[in-house]
Design an enzyme around this catalytic site. Structure first.
Site, PDB file in Angstrom:
ATOM      1  N   ARG A 250      96.549  54.311  23.896  1.00 37.60           N
ATOM      2  CA  ARG A 250      97.303  53.142  24.355  1.00 37.60           C
ATOM      3  C   ARG A 250      96.450  51.871  24.280  1.00 37.60           C
ATOM      4  O   ARG A 250      96.983  50.777  24.123  1.00 37.60           O
ATOM      5  CB  ARG A 250      97.800  53.358  25.783  1.00 37.60           C
ATOM      6  CG  ARG A 250      98.818  54.479  25.901  1.00 37.60           C
ATOM      7  CD  ARG A 250      99.592  54.405  27.197  1.00 37.60           C
ATOM      8  NE  ARG A 250      98.796  54.589  28.384  1.00 37.60           N
ATOM      9  CZ  ARG A 250      98.652  55.730  29.041  1.00 37.60           C
ATOM     10  NH1 ARG A 250      99.233  56.832  28.576  1.00 37.60           N
ATOM     11  NH2 ARG A 250      97.933  55.799  30.141  1.00 37.60           N
ATOM     12  N   GLU A 315     109.596  53.847  22.210  1.00 38.10           N
ATOM     13  CA  GLU A 315     109.727  53.051  23.426  1.00 38.10           C
ATOM     14  C   GLU A 315     108.768  51.862  23.425  1.00 38.10           C
ATOM     15  O   GLU A 315     107.713  51.904  22.802  1.00 38.10           O
ATOM     16  CB  GLU A 315     109.442  53.951  24.630  1.00 38.10           C
ATOM     17  CG  GLU A 315     109.606  53.294  25.973  1.00 38.10           C
ATOM     18  CD  GLU A 315     108.573  53.769  26.973  1.00 38.10           C
ATOM     19  OE1 GLU A 315     108.820  53.599  28.174  1.00 38.10           O
ATOM     20  OE2 GLU A 315     107.516  54.282  26.549  1.00 38.10           O
TER      21      GLU A 315
END
Length: 625
Positions: A250, A315
């Site tokens: 991330r 997403e």
């Protein structure tokens, strides 16, 4: 009375910011002049500044304080008369007493290894000030300024014009050795066209059973273990699955993710490090469609490999995966990167008829988020995505605990999103809603966690949400195991079969409130800029969008929120939000009535009460009302 200046900052890589915002408000109400530096600071930078303050306060909640401060000491000479305090959640394994002594030897005057309530902290601070002959400021709960908060402005002229996708694709794919395997868009499209459509499965299931589709969160290090999880979920009857991406990926730290993968010590699935081939093998081995869930700072390579591997839902968005997570990430940069993702999705639709679902994480910071802010953020991200050619979107909302408000929020979000898309000329878009079970700090016992999950599922049914992202009873103290997920899935299935009720009169009242506030926000934001990305930047620059408790310097940081007497979330301070005078007065009246009932005059004390209501167990049952 002379000013008492405080420097308040989070340190290390910790991204928690809610507690810092609470401290900022509480200090300001007590008359302190607060210089708030946000999260992810280097404590060494503050030594040279110590002379300018009477108090330096550092915080970290991720348990790694010993790592961040292993080579740090602050001498009396360095302090130059200032008092130094550190607190939060400083350790995950050491004894608090031993850690307190260790940090005192580093020069800290007060050390709080674990949470301490505000009353206790300020009593001890007063004693410390008295001992050091430092005068305390006079409280100012009525006119407190919430401290200096640096507000950076994003620049519209930094937005990339036209389609940035094909221009920069070669560079994106070259950023990791596994990128090249995703290069052939035609072959990727042919493979994707054979995979089940995420949004179609959700729509089909809803049409058959009229219940939200259940979706677990799942991310482990290895492909074999991830496949085992997916196969187990499929055997339970789960119809959609998702990869939960690890925290190193991330943050685009692929080398770190590789090291973690080799040691099998990641907190999620390192999809980029595994690459197209192994992830395709998983997609082919399980029947349900797959989604990628993450909060990646630069999502472009992750999107490329995810879609090439067969995932039909991706997403994230330029607001929801920026403002709640990062300190100094400009909106122009995040909008450019997410434009690339949306254009990639649009390419697969244009040339292969594959409608990749784009979901927006409308939970934002997950803490006391008024529905109107969540919905406005979702709709703005939706407009940017569909303007690039995306054909399927999912809008997320995090349960807050007032059943009437939560039901109303899902209803308004779905209706207003469809109205807005049509009003802007987008009539062929699939729009679905996602209900996230309570996202803030969970109850401190397993029994209460299970009761929350059970009742929350019933709220999702009553709300008519298309999909339910569910939690597990392990949330209160651990990372969920496969067994925890199984128990939660079965618990929720029972809950959804049981009869639940709602106060539909209150639901309709809340719908009117949410619709009015959201349209007030959107009409101002969209009324000043023709381009949706320009409108988002302009809104954050002016404070027309301002996310509570955000760590971002690109959010103005003036909006604060609290619960009213029905436990619905209201605006405690509207900041610069373009709400009508009637909406502002309604929120103010509701919050003041709550303060009067609790005999609380301080906004900070009210906020502390509301933030800790659930983990302290100071409520009768879930939902709260």
């Amino acid at each position: 009375m002379p000013n008492c200046k405080v420097l308040l900052a989070g340190i290390g890589k910790d991204s928690h910011s809610v507690g810092l915002h609470l401290l900022k408000l509480s200090l300001a109400e007590r008359g302190f002049d607060v210089d708030f530096r946000g999260i992810q600071n280097n404590p060494e930078d503050f030594k040279s500044l110590s002379k300018d303050y009477q108090l330096v306060m550092l915080s970290t909640l991720d348990g790694h304080a010993s790592l961040y401060l292993q080579n740090f000491t602050i001498s009396e000479h360095d302090k130059q008369g200032a008092l130094w305090v550190i607190g939060g959640n400083l350790t995950i394994d050491a004894e608090p007493g031993a850690l307190e002594a260790a940090f005192q030897t580093k020069g800290f005057d007060l050390v709080y290894p674990k949470y301490v309530d505000l009353t206790t902290f300020f009593l001890q601070l007063e004693q410390l000030f008295t001992l050091n002959n430092i005068a305390l400021p006079l409280p100012d709960t009525k006119h407190a300024q919430t401290g200096i908060h640096q507000h950076l402005l994003s620049r519209i002229d930094e937005l990339e014009a036209g389609s940035s996708f094909m221009r920069s694709r070669a560079k994106v794919l070259a950023s990791h050795p596994n990128g090249q395997a995703a290069a052939n868009l035609h072959q990727n499209g042919l493979f994707l066209a054979e995979k089940p459509s995420f949004s179609h499965i959700v729509s089909h299931s809803r049409s058959l059973c009229h219940l939200p589709l259940l979706q677990p969160r799942s991310g482990v290090s290895t492909t074999s273990e991830q496949l085992r999880y997916f196969e187990h979920f499929t055997s339970l009857g789960v119809e959609v699955l998702s990869f939960q991406i690890d925290s190193l990926t991330r943050n685009n730290d692929y080398n770190g993710a590789e090291q973690g993968l080799n040691q099998n010590k990641l907190n999620g699935f390192p999809l980029i490090n595994h690459g197209v081939g192994p992830v395709r093998a998983i997609c082919q081995a399980v029947a349900p469609p797959l989604q990628v869930r993450h909060s990646t700072k630069d999502p472009r390579l992750l999107a490329e490999i995810s879609l090439a591997a067969g995932c039909t839902s991706f997403e994230g968005g330029p607001i929801c995966y920026n403002i709640p997570y990062y300190k100094d990430y400009s909106l122009a940069e995040s909008l450019n990167r997410w434009a690339y993702v949306d254009q990639l999705c649009a390419h697969y639709y244009q040339y292969h008829g594959v409608a990749i679902d784009r979901e927006f994480f409308g939970t934002l910071t997950g803490t006391l988020i008024p529905p109107s802010l969540a919905i406005a953020s979702n709709i703005l991200e939706m407009l940017t995505a569909i303007s690039h050619g995306v054909k399927s979107v999912s809008l997320g909302y995090a349960e807050q605990g007032c059943r009437s408000q939560d039901i109303a929020a899902i209803a308004v979000m779905g209706e207003l999103a469809k109205q807005t898309a049509a009003a802007h000329g987008f009539n062929d878009i699939t729009i679905q809603t996602v209900f996230h079970q309570y996202m803030a700090a969970f109850p401190a016992t397993r029994a209460r966690s299970e009761q929350l999950i059970y009742a929350s599922a019933q709220t999702a049914v009553l709300a008519g949400a298309d999909r339910l992202l569910y939690k597990t009873a392990a949330e209160f103290n651990n990372i969920p195991t496969l067994e925890d997920n199984t128990e939660a899935f079965q618990l929720i299935q029972r809950a959804m079969r049981d009869t639940a009720t709602a106060d539909w009169e209150m639901v309709n009242i809340e719908k009117e409130i949410i619709y009015q506030e959201t349209t007030e926000l959107l009409s101002t934001i969209l009324g000043h800029q023709a381009d949706y990305r320009d409108a988002i930047i302009n809104a954050f620059n002016r404070g027309w969008l301002d996310i509570p408790f955000s760590p971002s310097l690109y959010s103005m940081g003036r909006v604060t929120t609290a619960r009213d007497n029905s436990y619905a979330v209201r605006y405690l301070d509207c900041g610069n939000l373009p709400l009508s005078a009637a909406s502002k007065k309604r929120n103010s009246d509701m919050v003041e009535a709550k303060k009067e009932k609790l005999n609380i005059s301080s906004n900070a004390d009210l906020l502390e009460h509301d933030l800790l209501l659930i983990p302290r167990g100071q409520y009768r049952h879930w939902p709260l009302s």
